[in-house]
Design an enzyme around this catalytic site. Structure first.
Site, PDB file in Angstrom:
ATOM      1  N   ALA A  68       0.873  -1.167   0.000  1.00  0.00           N
ATOM      2  CA  ALA A  68       0.000   0.000   0.000  1.00  0.00           C
ATOM      3  C   ALA A  68       0.912   1.219   0.000  1.00  0.00           C
ATOM      4  O   ALA A  68       2.089   1.139   0.361  1.00  0.00           O
ATOM      5  CB  ALA A  68      -0.893  -0.011   1.228  1.00  0.00           C
ATOM      6  N   GLY A 112       0.628  -4.927   1.124  1.00  0.00           N
ATOM      7  CA  GLY A 112      -0.565  -4.986   0.279  1.00  0.00           C
ATOM      8  C   GLY A 112      -0.298  -5.662  -1.063  1.00  0.00           C
ATOM      9  O   GLY A 112      -1.210  -6.232  -1.662  1.00  0.00           O
ATOM     10  N   GLU A 115      -0.620  -9.244  -0.385  1.00  0.00           N
ATOM     11  CA  GLU A 115      -2.050  -9.525  -0.177  1.00  0.00           C
ATOM     12  C   GLU A 115      -2.799  -9.577  -1.504  1.00  0.00           C
ATOM     13  O   GLU A 115      -3.637 -10.442  -1.726  1.00  0.00           O
ATOM     14  CB  GLU A 115      -2.638  -8.458   0.762  1.00  0.00           C
ATOM     15  CG  GLU A 115      -2.038  -8.565   2.157  1.00  0.00           C
ATOM     16  CD  GLU A 115      -2.438  -7.423   3.081  1.00  0.00           C
ATOM     17  OE1 GLU A 115      -2.280  -6.252   2.683  1.00  0.00           O
ATOM     18  OE2 GLU A 115      -2.898  -7.698   4.199  1.00  0.00           O
ATOM     19  N   GLU A 135       4.672  -5.127   7.407  1.00  0.00           N
ATOM     20  CA  GLU A 135       3.946  -4.056   8.096  1.00  0.00           C
ATOM     21  C   GLU A 135       4.450  -3.810   9.513  1.00  0.00           C
ATOM     22  O   GLU A 135       4.441  -2.680  10.003  1.00  0.00           O
ATOM     23  CB  GLU A 135       2.440  -4.371   8.143  1.00  0.00           C
ATOM     24  CG  GLU A 135       1.719  -4.209   6.808  1.00  0.00           C
ATOM     25  CD  GLU A 135       1.717  -5.469   5.964  1.00  0.00           C
ATOM     26  OE1 GLU A 135       2.496  -6.404   6.256  1.00  0.00           O
ATOM     27  OE2 GLU A 135       0.935  -5.515   5.003  1.00  0.00           O
TER      28      GLU A 135
END
Ligand code: HXC
Length: 262
Positions: A68, A112, A115, A135
């Site tokens: 992200a 992300g 993911e 993270e």
């Protein structure tokens, strides 16, 4: 589907196959909100395009996606994240897609990005791929399904180790652990391999492929008894399709099946 995007390249490399490349090289394909919005728009368009049977999602040779967008997230507050359900739109990607999605991972698939890669129905990578949920190093945790999908994919102990240390998972390890279905030598072979698999899937009846994907996914939600019963119901239902008659008829007559997608 001829639409152009700022952060995506979309093409049809083979009949029935949609290829989506994430293209934000300056930020190693970091998944900003506008990028995710485009990805949703693009996948929705491919989903409703009847000539498309399977979709390949890839990034660049350097990065599938480095996560992200940290610069976008850093000043987010609890109330704005919660208030606008930050990240929730990501899971729409996977839940609304009925067509098979193959993710082809080269380079970094972190946070992300990892993911998103795991949202693929089939995940392929090349030897250059680096997976990870870093993270924890940023003072946060996976937020787009990483703790759930990674654990289901590779087991609790390995997922815990990855998520609690933030250490990367290299391609070969990802292959051995079943995080990916195949590890290719080079990025080009990985993308080509994904397109080839998508092309093969696109050669079958869309209605059968849809049912097959649906029942496999149910195995992640239901207990064995309910899952087997669900599968049998869908299996029974397919005797009402034209393509079951076409498929079994073609076998009996020693001909090639010409699918009707009905
Ligand atoms: C924003 C990013 C980014 C990211 C890289 N960039 N990753 N920008 N968000 N996730 C930017 C860098 O700031 C830099 O821009 C440019 O991309 C090139 O990156 P470099 O770091 O210079 O490249 P390199 O030295 O090759 O290192 C590659 C890297 C590193 C190891 C992948 O970029 C890195 O650690 N990135 C962050 C990985 C990460 O922590 N991902 C998880 C994010 S959290 P400038 O302008 O400085 O040149 C997350 C939470 C998910 O994903 C929760 C729900 C979705």
């Amino acid at each position: 589907s001829e639409k152009t995007y700022q952060h995506l390249l979309v093409s049809t490399p083979k009949p029935g196959v949609g290829l989506v490349q994430i293209n934000r090289p300056k930020a190693l394909n970091a998944l900003s909100t506008p990028l995710i919005a485009e990805l949703n728009t693009c996948l929705r368009a491919l989903q409703s395009e009847t000539s498309i049977s399977a979709i390949v999602l890839t990034g660049s040779e350097k990065a599938f996606a480095a996560g992200a967008d940290i610069k976008e997230m850093k000043d987010l507050t609890f109330s704005s994240a919660y208030g606008r359900d930050f990240i929730e739109s990501w899971s729409d990607l996977i839940t609304f897609l009925k067509k098979p999605l193959i993710t082809a991972v080269n380079g970094y698939a972190l946070g992300g990005g990892c993911e998103l890669a795991m949202m693929g129905d089939i995940v392929y990578c090349s030897k250059t791929a680096v997976f990870g949920q870093p993270e924890i190093k940023l003072g946060t945790i996976p937020g787009a399904g990483g703790s759930q999908r990674l654990t289901k994919a590779i087991g609790k102990s390995r997922a815990m180790e990855a998520i609690l240390t933030g250490d990367n998972i290299k391609a070969q390890q990802a292959g051995e652990w079943g995080l990916v279905a195949r590890v290719f030598e080079t990025p080009q072979e990985c993308v080509d391999g994904a397109i080839k698999t998508a092309e093969k899937i696109a050669g079958y009846s869309q209605i059968t492929v849809k049912a097959a994907k649906e029942v496999v996914n149910k195995s992640l939600e239901l207990g064995l008894r309910d899952g087997v019963e669900y599968e049998r119901r869908v299996f029974h239902g397919l005797f009402g399709s034209k393509d079951q008659k076409i498929g079994m008829g073609a076998f009996t007559e020693k001909k090639k099946a010409e699918w009707s997608n009905e």
